[in-house]
Design an enzyme around this catalytic site. Structure first.
Site, PDB file in Angstrom:
ATOM      1  N   PRO A  14      42.770  34.276  40.323  1.00 41.41           N
ATOM      2  CA  PRO A  14      44.016  33.522  40.334  1.00 41.41           C
ATOM      3  C   PRO A  14      44.701  33.491  38.978  1.00 41.41           C
ATOM      4  CG  PRO A  14      42.110  32.059  40.517  1.00 41.41           C
ATOM      5  CD  PRO A  14      41.594  33.450  40.507  1.00 41.41           C
ATOM      6  N   GLU A  15      45.771  34.254  38.865  1.00 42.61           N
ATOM      7  CA  GLU A  15      46.657  34.160  37.710  1.00 42.61           C
ATOM      8  C   GLU A  15      47.996  33.657  38.221  1.00 42.61           C
ATOM      9  OE1 GLU A  15      46.568  37.590  35.156  1.00 42.61           O
ATOM     10  OE2 GLU A  15      44.557  38.157  35.794  1.00 42.61           O
TER      11      GLU A  15
END
Length: 289
Positions: A14-15
DNA sequence: AACGATCCCTGTTGGC
DNA sequence: TGCCAACAGGGATCGT
């Protein structure tokens, strides 16, 4: 976006793009809804000033007014002025589920909404967390130390130049720092530097205005493409977007996880080095020091 | 102050 | 085949 079927295992780190896609799902599911019951079942999931029980009691009965995002943090405004802050760490994902849906392994947070749906947080490595802050706690939290959001509030060239001025640390490290600009993680930092033709070990303060402008453009491009394609889902762990789908951005990656494979621009084998204990991928020809 | 090293954690992988 | 060390990484913390 590809729907995952059968036993195939997929993952995404998750960015900013993945957190933004998650934000949109949670906004749809949560805004205007009351959190009837909240359960936090892992001590590491409640972080900072509150225990699991305190997070539960601070959230239970509250109505959700807003679901926002700053960098990789989800920022959820509650009707009593408190703010729920969530970070997905490296293995966390949110799921919007029906009550009858089976609970996935490593589910550490469940909020039952007043329409019967459940918002769940699944996080095998427990690098993620959920906190609830009042105003003072919020202004003292990591959120207050974030730079401008790389997507909705990107810094101008002079602003980023000033943030990098005099810095001797590698630009790769400064992009991961979240101070000069917030939202990039290991994948998109490598991708943006590759697209901009900047070597990851270039000292941050050594970039001229042209290079900073190019870097900002590259950041916009890799983030917008990733958001449009549903985020980057890697194929080594079982993490999916909130609707159970996998993102399609993997095929767009130019250097990340492509060590020794040919650079898509020039054919030179992609190199891997370690910067600040993070794997770093770049093309030695397109990104000469 | 800035920078780099270390730690947290667990599913997966690679080497023997 | 089976075992186990190594690996992955965002952010907090600590030493220099």
């Amino acid at each position: 976006m590809g729907t995952v079927t059968g036993p195939s295992l997929e993952a995404f780190l998750p960015e900013l793009p993945e957190v933004e896609i998650t934000r949109r799902h949670l906004e749809e599911a949560m805004v205007g809804r009351r959190l009837e019951r909240v359960r936090v079942t892992h001590t590491r999931t409640a972080r900072y000033n509150a225990t699991t029980g305190e997070v539960e009691s601070r959230l239970s009965g509250r109505r959700v007014d807003t679901v926002g995002r700053h960098g990789k943090f989800l920022v959820i405004g509650l009707d009593d002025g408190y703010t729920m802050v969530a970070h997905m760490g490296m293995s966390g994902r949110f799921s919007v589920a029906a009550k009858t849906d089976e609970e996935a392994p490593h589910t550490h947070f469940v909020a039952v909404l007043d329409d019967g749906a459940e918002v769940r947080f699944i996080d095998p490595r427990t690098f993620g967390f959920i906190a609830v802050f009042d105003e003072d706690e919020l202004s003292d939290s990591a959120l207050s130390r974030l730079g401008p959001d790389a997507w909705v509030d990107p810094p101008s060239v002079p602003i980023l130049m000033r943030a990098l001025n005099g810095r001797t640390a590698p630009i790769k490290a400064l992009l991961l720092d979240q101070g000069p600009i917030a939202g990039l993680g290991n994948i998109y930092a490598d991708e943006a530097l590759h697209l901009a033709g900047i070597h990851p070990l270039t000292p941050g303060g050594g970039l001229d205005a042209t290079e900073v402008a190019g870097l900002l453009l590259a950041i916009q491009k890799v983030l917008s493409e990733a958001i449009e394609s549903g985020g980057t889902t890697l194929d080594d762990l079982a993490y999916l977007l909130p609707d159970g789908q996998a993102g399609d951005n993997l095929s767009r990656l130019g250097v990340y996880a492509r060590t020794d494979e040919p650079c898509l621009k020039c054919g030179t084998p992609v190199e891997r080095i370690v910067v600040r204990a993070r794997s770093t991928h770049f093309c030695p020809r397109c990104q000469a020091l």
